[in-house]
Scaffold this motif. Structure first.
Motif, PDB file in Angstrom:
ATOM      1  N   GLU A  49       0.840  -1.207   0.000  1.00 29.67           N
ATOM      2  CA  GLU A  49       0.000   0.000   0.000  1.00 29.67           C
ATOM      3  C   GLU A  49       0.871   1.251   0.000  1.00 29.67           C
ATOM      4  O   GLU A  49       0.586   2.228  -0.693  1.00 29.67           O
ATOM      5  CB  GLU A  49      -0.928   0.005   1.218  1.00 29.67           C
ATOM      6  CG  GLU A  49      -2.086  -0.967   1.137  1.00 29.67           C
ATOM      7  CD  GLU A  49      -3.259  -0.423   0.307  1.00 29.67           C
ATOM      8  OE1 GLU A  49      -3.040   0.467  -0.540  1.00 29.67           O
ATOM      9  OE2 GLU A  49      -4.384  -0.912   0.517  1.00 29.67           O
ATOM     10  N   GLY A 105      -7.782   0.738 -10.144  1.00 31.79           N
ATOM     11  CA  GLY A 105      -8.126  -0.103  -8.992  1.00 31.79           C
ATOM     12  C   GLY A 105      -7.646   0.427  -7.659  1.00 31.79           C
ATOM     13  O   GLY A 105      -7.782  -0.243  -6.634  1.00 31.79           O
ATOM     14  N   ASN A 114      -5.345   1.082   5.695  1.00 33.99           N
ATOM     15  CA  ASN A 114      -4.880  -0.308   5.633  1.00 33.99           C
ATOM     16  C   ASN A 114      -3.485  -0.456   6.215  1.00 33.99           C
ATOM     17  O   ASN A 114      -3.184  -1.430   6.905  1.00 33.99           O
ATOM     18  CB  ASN A 114      -4.868  -0.810   4.178  1.00 33.99           C
ATOM     19  CG  ASN A 114      -6.233  -1.271   3.709  1.00 33.99           C
ATOM     20  OD1 ASN A 114      -7.150  -1.423   4.521  1.00 33.99           O
ATOM     21  ND2 ASN A 114      -6.379  -1.490   2.418  1.00 33.99           N
ATOM     22  N   ARG A 117      -3.885  -0.465   9.811  1.00 30.74           N
ATOM     23  CA  ARG A 117      -4.585  -1.687  10.241  1.00 30.74           C
ATOM     24  C   ARG A 117      -3.626  -2.862  10.390  1.00 30.74           C
ATOM     25  O   ARG A 117      -3.752  -3.670  11.306  1.00 30.74           O
ATOM     26  CB  ARG A 117      -5.671  -2.016   9.214  1.00 30.74           C
ATOM     27  CG  ARG A 117      -6.465  -3.291   9.509  1.00 30.74           C
ATOM     28  CD  ARG A 117      -7.553  -3.529   8.485  1.00 30.74           C
ATOM     29  NE  ARG A 117      -8.627  -2.548   8.578  1.00 30.74           N
ATOM     30  CZ  ARG A 117      -9.033  -1.744   7.598  1.00 30.74           C
ATOM     31  NH1 ARG A 117      -8.451  -1.798   6.426  1.00 30.74           N
ATOM     32  NH2 ARG A 117     -10.002  -0.895   7.768  1.00 30.74           N
ATOM     33  N   TYR A 118      -2.671  -2.958   9.478  1.00 30.98           N
ATOM     34  CA  TYR A 118      -1.826  -4.150   9.441  1.00 30.98           C
ATOM     35  C   TYR A 118      -0.511  -3.991  10.201  1.00 30.98           C
ATOM     36  O   TYR A 118       0.311  -4.912  10.177  1.00 30.98           O
ATOM     37  CB  TYR A 118      -1.549  -4.550   7.992  1.00 30.98           C
ATOM     38  CG  TYR A 118      -2.788  -5.062   7.295  1.00 30.98           C
ATOM     39  CD1 TYR A 118      -3.459  -6.174   7.799  1.00 30.98           C
ATOM     40  CD2 TYR A 118      -3.300  -4.442   6.165  1.00 30.98           C
ATOM     41  CE1 TYR A 118      -4.600  -6.643   7.186  1.00 30.98           C
ATOM     42  CE2 TYR A 118      -4.447  -4.912   5.543  1.00 30.98           C
ATOM     43  CZ  TYR A 118      -5.090  -6.014   6.063  1.00 30.98           C
ATOM     44  OH  TYR A 118      -6.228  -6.485   5.456  1.00 30.98           O
TER      45      TYR A 118
ATOM     46  N   MET B  33     -11.805  -2.673  -6.891  1.00 34.14           N
ATOM     47  CA  MET B  33     -10.938  -1.744  -6.151  1.00 34.14           C
ATOM     48  C   MET B  33      -9.965  -2.546  -5.293  1.00 34.14           C
ATOM     49  O   MET B  33     -10.355  -3.193  -4.323  1.00 34.14           O
ATOM     50  CB  MET B  33     -11.770  -0.818  -5.263  1.00 34.14           C
ATOM     51  CG  MET B  33     -12.654   0.145  -6.039  1.00 34.14           C
ATOM     52  SD  MET B  33     -11.728   1.193  -7.209  1.00 34.14           S
ATOM     53  CE  MET B  33     -10.904   2.327  -6.096  1.00 34.14           C
ATOM     54  N   MET B  34      -8.703  -2.480  -5.655  1.00 33.51           N
ATOM     55  CA  MET B  34      -7.723  -3.327  -4.985  1.00 33.51           C
ATOM     56  C   MET B  34      -7.498  -2.928  -3.528  1.00 33.51           C
ATOM     57  O   MET B  34      -7.213  -3.765  -2.687  1.00 33.51           O
ATOM     58  CB  MET B  34      -6.400  -3.314  -5.762  1.00 33.51           C
ATOM     59  CG  MET B  34      -6.491  -3.973  -7.119  1.00 33.51           C
ATOM     60  SD  MET B  34      -7.051  -5.708  -7.057  1.00 33.51           S
ATOM     61  CE  MET B  34      -8.725  -5.572  -7.701  1.00 33.51           C
ATOM     62  N   SER B  35      -7.647  -1.643  -3.214  1.00 36.51           N
ATOM     63  CA  SER B  35      -7.470  -1.233  -1.810  1.00 36.51           C
ATOM     64  C   SER B  35      -8.574  -1.806  -0.927  1.00 36.51           C
ATOM     65  O   SER B  35      -8.352  -2.079   0.247  1.00 36.51           O
ATOM     66  CB  SER B  35      -7.440   0.290  -1.687  1.00 36.51           C
ATOM     67  OG  SER B  35      -6.174   0.778  -2.038  1.00 36.51           O
ATOM     68  N   ASP B  36      -9.768  -1.972  -1.502  1.00 39.20           N
ATOM     69  CA  ASP B  36     -10.830  -2.629  -0.734  1.00 39.20           C
ATOM     70  C   ASP B  36     -10.480  -4.100  -0.517  1.00 39.20           C
ATOM     71  O   ASP B  36     -10.726  -4.659   0.550  1.00 39.20           O
ATOM     72  CB  ASP B  36     -12.172  -2.516  -1.470  1.00 39.20           C
ATOM     73  CG  ASP B  36     -12.787  -1.132  -1.337  1.00 39.20           C
ATOM     74  OD1 ASP B  36     -12.370  -0.385  -0.427  1.00 39.20           O
ATOM     75  OD2 ASP B  36     -13.679  -0.802  -2.139  1.00 39.20           O
ATOM     76  N   LEU B  38      -7.518  -5.277  -0.306  1.00 39.13           N
ATOM     77  CA  LEU B  38      -6.406  -5.338   0.653  1.00 39.13           C
ATOM     78  C   LEU B  38      -6.869  -5.107   2.096  1.00 39.13           C
ATOM     79  O   LEU B  38      -6.139  -5.384   3.035  1.00 39.13           O
ATOM     80  CB  LEU B  38      -5.332  -4.306   0.278  1.00 39.13           C
ATOM     81  CG  LEU B  38      -4.520  -4.666  -0.973  1.00 39.13           C
ATOM     82  CD1 LEU B  38      -3.845  -3.442  -1.551  1.00 39.13           C
ATOM     83  CD2 LEU B  38      -3.480  -5.733  -0.646  1.00 39.13           C
ATOM     84  N   ALA B  39      -8.077  -4.608   2.255  1.00 43.62           N
ATOM     85  CA  ALA B  39      -8.608  -4.400   3.609  1.00 43.62           C
ATOM     86  C   ALA B  39      -9.210  -5.684   4.167  1.00 43.62           C
ATOM     87  O   ALA B  39      -9.624  -5.736   5.317  1.00 43.62           O
ATOM     88  CB  ALA B  39      -9.674  -3.301   3.583  1.00 43.62           C
TER      89      ALA B  39
END
Lengths: 141, 115
Positions: A49, A105, A114, A117-118, B33-36, B38-39
């Motif tokens: 990320e 995306g 995120n 979060r991780y 959506m890749m960030s979704d 990744l969550a």
């Protein structure tokens, strides 16, 4: 502080297609070191990320990963535009990404949340016009 | 659910990873959506998406996902297939749309989606 291993990665900001290469390399390294799969996944996602953020917002940057006996610290540094309101940037769903980035995306406003979060700790130091440094720590139990 | 069952249910083509079709998956995620994506961390997961770029495979790789299904007749690039092969990820492609593909897998038992 004890002995530690350092891995340095340059993140190319010009090429979205190859983005994530540093995260792939880090994941391989963490596997070689025999860390637990869940720890590897958390670190890999946080790094990924961060790497994507540097590519889409800051024109690239660099990552340093320090591996200690009891923790792993990832420092992501860029010379991009900086973050004016860090609290706002941390809100899930908030994003300044362009429509072009969304069509790829990303830019859902989940990147920084995120990363937090991780990881066990995350600190953002940013100066508008100068750049951003994100420091993330995961403790090894 | 085995990946081979997903292939049958979605009438999908196998684009790589044919040797891994008997692997089990326990959960699924459908998103462009890749960030979704990744969550959402689950073990042994399959990703359904209509997005086509190499970051889809990278995302699956970071998440330790075992299978990516491209919906709406989307086809990945050769480079994407190569990345998936290196990572041991199975790639399937179906003509079904996202809603139908997800619904089909859900009602056939791939419904372990609770946090």
């Amino acid at each position: 502080m004890g002995e530690y291993l350092n891995f340095h990665y340059d993140v190319d900001g010009e090429n979205f297609v190859s983005a994530g290469q540093a995260s792939v390399e880090l994941k391989k390294t963490l596997r070689r070191l025999g860390l637990p799969p869940e720890t590897i996944r958390r670190l890999s996602i946080a790094m990924y990320e961060g790497e994507i953020n540097m590519v889409i917002h800051a024109g690239g940057g660099e990552a340093d990963v320090d591996i200690y006996e009891d923790k792993i610290v990832i420092v992501l540094k860029d010379h991009g535009p900086g973050i004016a309101d860090i609290a706002l940037a941390m809100q899930e769903g908030y994003s300044t990404a362009t429509e072009g980035v969304r069509s790829l995306g990303f830019g859902a406003g989940m990147g920084l949340p995120n990363m937090k979060r991780y990881t066990d700790e995350m600190q953002i130091d940013s100066t508008v016009g100068e750049g951003t440094t994100v420091t993330m720590t995961v403790y090894l139990s | 659910m085995k990946i081979s069952t997903i292939k049958e249910l979605l009438d999908a083509d196998v684009l790589c990873g044919v040797e891994s079709l008997e692997k089990e998956v326990h959960s699924a995620c459908g998103s462009d959506m890749m960030s979704d994506v990744l969550a959402y961390v689950k073990d042994q997961a399959v990703l359904l998406t209509g997005l086509v770029n190499s970051q889809v495979i990278r995302t699956a790789e970071m998440m330790d996902m075992v299978c990516v299904v491209f919906v709406r007749s989307k086809r990945p690039t050769l480079e994407m297939i190569e990345i998936a092969e290196e990572s041991g990820i199975v790639i399937l492609a179906t003509k079904k749309r996202m809603y139908e593909a997800c619904g089909t897998l859900f009602v056939n038992g791939l419904n372990n989606t609770k946090d």
